[in-house]
Design a protein around this motif. Structure first.
Motif, mmCIF file in Angstrom:
data_model
loop_
_atom_site.group_PDB
_atom_site.id
_atom_site.type_symbol
_atom_site.label_atom_id
_atom_site.label_comp_id
_atom_site.label_asym_id
_atom_site.label_seq_id
_atom_site.Cartn_x
_atom_site.Cartn_y
_atom_site.Cartn_z
ATOM 1 N N CYS A 125 -7.041 -3.030 -8.564
ATOM 2 C CA CYS A 125 -7.041 -3.360 -7.165
ATOM 3 C C CYS A 125 -8.120 -4.237 -6.808
ATOM 4 O O CYS A 125 -9.082 -4.342 -7.768
ATOM 5 N N GLU A 126 -7.785 -5.027 -5.903
ATOM 6 C CA GLU A 126 -8.800 -6.279 -5.572
ATOM 7 C C GLU A 126 -10.101 -5.467 -5.017
ATOM 8 O O GLU A 126 -11.155 -6.223 -5.304
ATOM 9 N N CYS A 146 -1.836 -4.162 -8.000
ATOM 10 C CA CYS A 146 -1.550 -3.299 -6.866
ATOM 11 C C CYS A 146 -0.466 -4.458 -6.240
ATOM 12 O O CYS A 146 -0.693 -5.367 -6.219
ATOM 13 N N ARG A 197 0.018 -5.268 -3.526
ATOM 14 C CA ARG A 197 -0.353 -6.230 -2.269
ATOM 15 C C ARG A 197 -1.375 -7.144 -2.838
ATOM 16 O O ARG A 197 -1.982 -7.822 -1.705
ATOM 17 N N MET A 198 -1.666 -7.320 -4.020
ATOM 18 C CA MET A 198 -2.482 -8.309 -4.705
ATOM 19 C C MET A 198 -1.663 -9.715 -4.679
ATOM 20 O O MET A 198 -0.706 -9.745 -5.362
ATOM 21 N N CYS A 209 -6.397 -9.255 -2.126
ATOM 22 C CA CYS A 209 -5.503 -8.232 -1.343
ATOM 23 C C CYS A 209 -5.022 -8.655 -0.037
ATOM 24 O O CYS A 209 -5.655 -9.075 0.907
ATOM 25 N N GLY A 212 -7.384 -1.494 2.267
ATOM 26 C CA GLY A 212 -7.380 -0.279 2.923
ATOM 27 C C GLY A 212 -5.968 0.248 3.386
ATOM 28 O O GLY A 212 -5.999 1.397 3.715
ATOM 29 N N CYS A 258 -3.150 0.853 1.826
ATOM 30 C CA CYS A 258 -2.804 0.753 0.469
ATOM 31 C C CYS A 258 -1.402 1.561 0.322
ATOM 32 O O CYS A 258 -0.909 2.567 0.808
ATOM 33 N N THR A 272 -7.249 1.418 -7.995
ATOM 34 C CA THR A 272 -6.641 1.178 -6.576
ATOM 35 C C THR A 272 -7.214 2.356 -5.741
ATOM 36 O O THR A 272 -7.753 3.349 -6.184
#
Ligand code: SF4
Length: 389
Positions: A320-321, A346, A348-349, A358, A362, A364, A386
């Motif tokens: 996770c970033e 993740c 979203r990265m 990301c 938040g 997520c 994450t």
């Protein structure tokens, strides 16, 4: 006692020493200057320089240290004072503050990031309770420097005592307001703060300035006040120790830069055995350190963990970033005696100029698809960095 002052404590290159072995130095004395991007480094103690190598200046500290210090050069220019004082983002970023604040906000805002977002850390809240007016004065200085029309303090409502103290002090400031952040990690991420306070969604890689906002950490703000009002350079750091130390959680204020982590753990009464890794920073973003690691301008937490469990299974890791990334998770698996057979980030990265960022910290997503992929590649167990899974 020896103090080893690292020559790089900021974003930018390594500093060049301007002292030599055998020199006597006084607390606050300028000892290393940047080459291009960077920040001045001052001696945190009085004593004698006994070694200089490519990474550190070692000082044999006098047994009795003075309370005073060599002041930075006088100036009416706040940015010049901030530059001379060697102030960098104390929340962990380490970006030189005189460069960050060298901007003119068009009717914009300054926000103090008082999220103290990583679990267990509490030195920022301690500072607010100690002197809330100092933090508000710091916000006013930054508003004056940048031309901002309003200032905010972004804080989580769970921090009731600091909020009460801030609430009393803030009444004297018409153009400053406290705003609540959600009690989640990473509420202290700058893009989350902009989203929560102003409803503006910054894209990955975009800076708060693109929303006409400057965000600054509590301790950075305090350092600005000390530079402007007392001509004090950055020679100390606040931090929180927690985990397997006999004192339990302990906040240290004004620790001299260059102090060894071992001496701070000793000040906590030593380890609770068995103990494991020393983590420098918070539980989410912290990195493995050691007893020889040194307090720098960005050290915030010293956490002593339990020993790693023995686990020789095949692992998948999911980064996770805003939490642990693949390299950190891989090191944890290897310390447990496991084998990493598959890695993923993740969903979203996204790659922004060669760095994974990301898309919406938040907010997520579920990670079922990623977990399935790791299992398909042979993972018997998954370790995640994450925030949400
Ligand atoms: S969306 Fe993904 S990368 Fe971003 S904070 Fe959440 S888990 Fe981390």
């Amino acid at each position: 006692m020896e103090i080893k002052i690292p020559l790089r404590q900021h974003v930018g290159g390594i500093n060049s020493p301007i002292v030599k072995c055998g020199d006597k130095v006084y607390r606050g004395q300028l000892i290393a200057v940047p080459n291009g991007l960077g920040a001045n480094i001052h001696s945190s103690v009085s004593g004698e320089i006994i070694d200089i190598d490519e990474g550190e200046i070692t000082i044999k500290a006098l047994p009795n240290q003075p309370d005073d210090y060599i002041k930075i050069e006088d100036s009416d220019d706040y940015l010049e004072l901030i530059k001379e004082a060697g102030i960098v983002g104390a929340g962990g970023a380490g970006f030189p503050t005189h460069i960050k604040l060298n901007t003119k906000l068009q009717s914009g805002f300054v926000v103090i990031n008082a999220a103290e977002c990583e679990p267990l850390l509490s030195h920022n809240m301690t500072r607010i309770m100690e002197d809330p007016d100092l933090i508000l004065r710091g916000l006013k200085y930054v508003m004056e420097i940048t031309g901002a029309k309003k200032g905010y303090i972004a804080i989580k409502p769970k921090n009731k005592k600091p909020l009460i103290e801030l609430g009393k002090a803030i009444k004297s400031y018409k153009d400053i307001e406290a705003k609540y952040l959600p009690d989640m990690y990473p509420a202290g991420d700058e893009r989350v703060i902009i989203r929560e306070l102003f409803g503006i969604i910054l894209k990955p890689g975009q800076l708060p300035l693109e929303a006409n906002v400057v965000v600054s950490n509590i301790e950075t703000i305090r350092n600005i006040v000390l530079a402007i009002e007392e001509r004090r350079p950055v020679i100390t750091k606040d931090l929180t120790v927690d985990g397997r130390v006999n004192s339990g959680e302990k906040v240290f204020l004004d620790v001299p830069i260059g102090t060894s982590i071992k001496s701070i753990i000793d000040d906590c009464g030593g380890y609770i055995e068995p103990h494991g890794e020393i983590v420098l920073g918070g539980p989410f973003m912290g990195k493995a350190g050691g007893e020889d690691s040194l307090v720098t301008k960005t050290t915030g937490g010293i956490l002593v963990s339990l020993p790693f469990p023995n686990d020789s299974r095949k692992f998948g890791v999911l980064g996770c970033e805003c939490g642990a990334q693949i390299d950190r998770l891989t090191a944890i698996v290897e310390n447990m005696g496991g084998e990493v057979v598959s890695t993923a980030n993740c969903k979203r990265m996204k790659d922004v100029n060669g760095r994974l960022r990301c898309e919406e910290p938040g907010v997520c997503p579920g990670q079922a698809e990623k977990v399935m992929g790791l299992k398909k590649n042979g993972a018997e167990a998954i370790i995640v960095g994450t925030c949400e899974t």
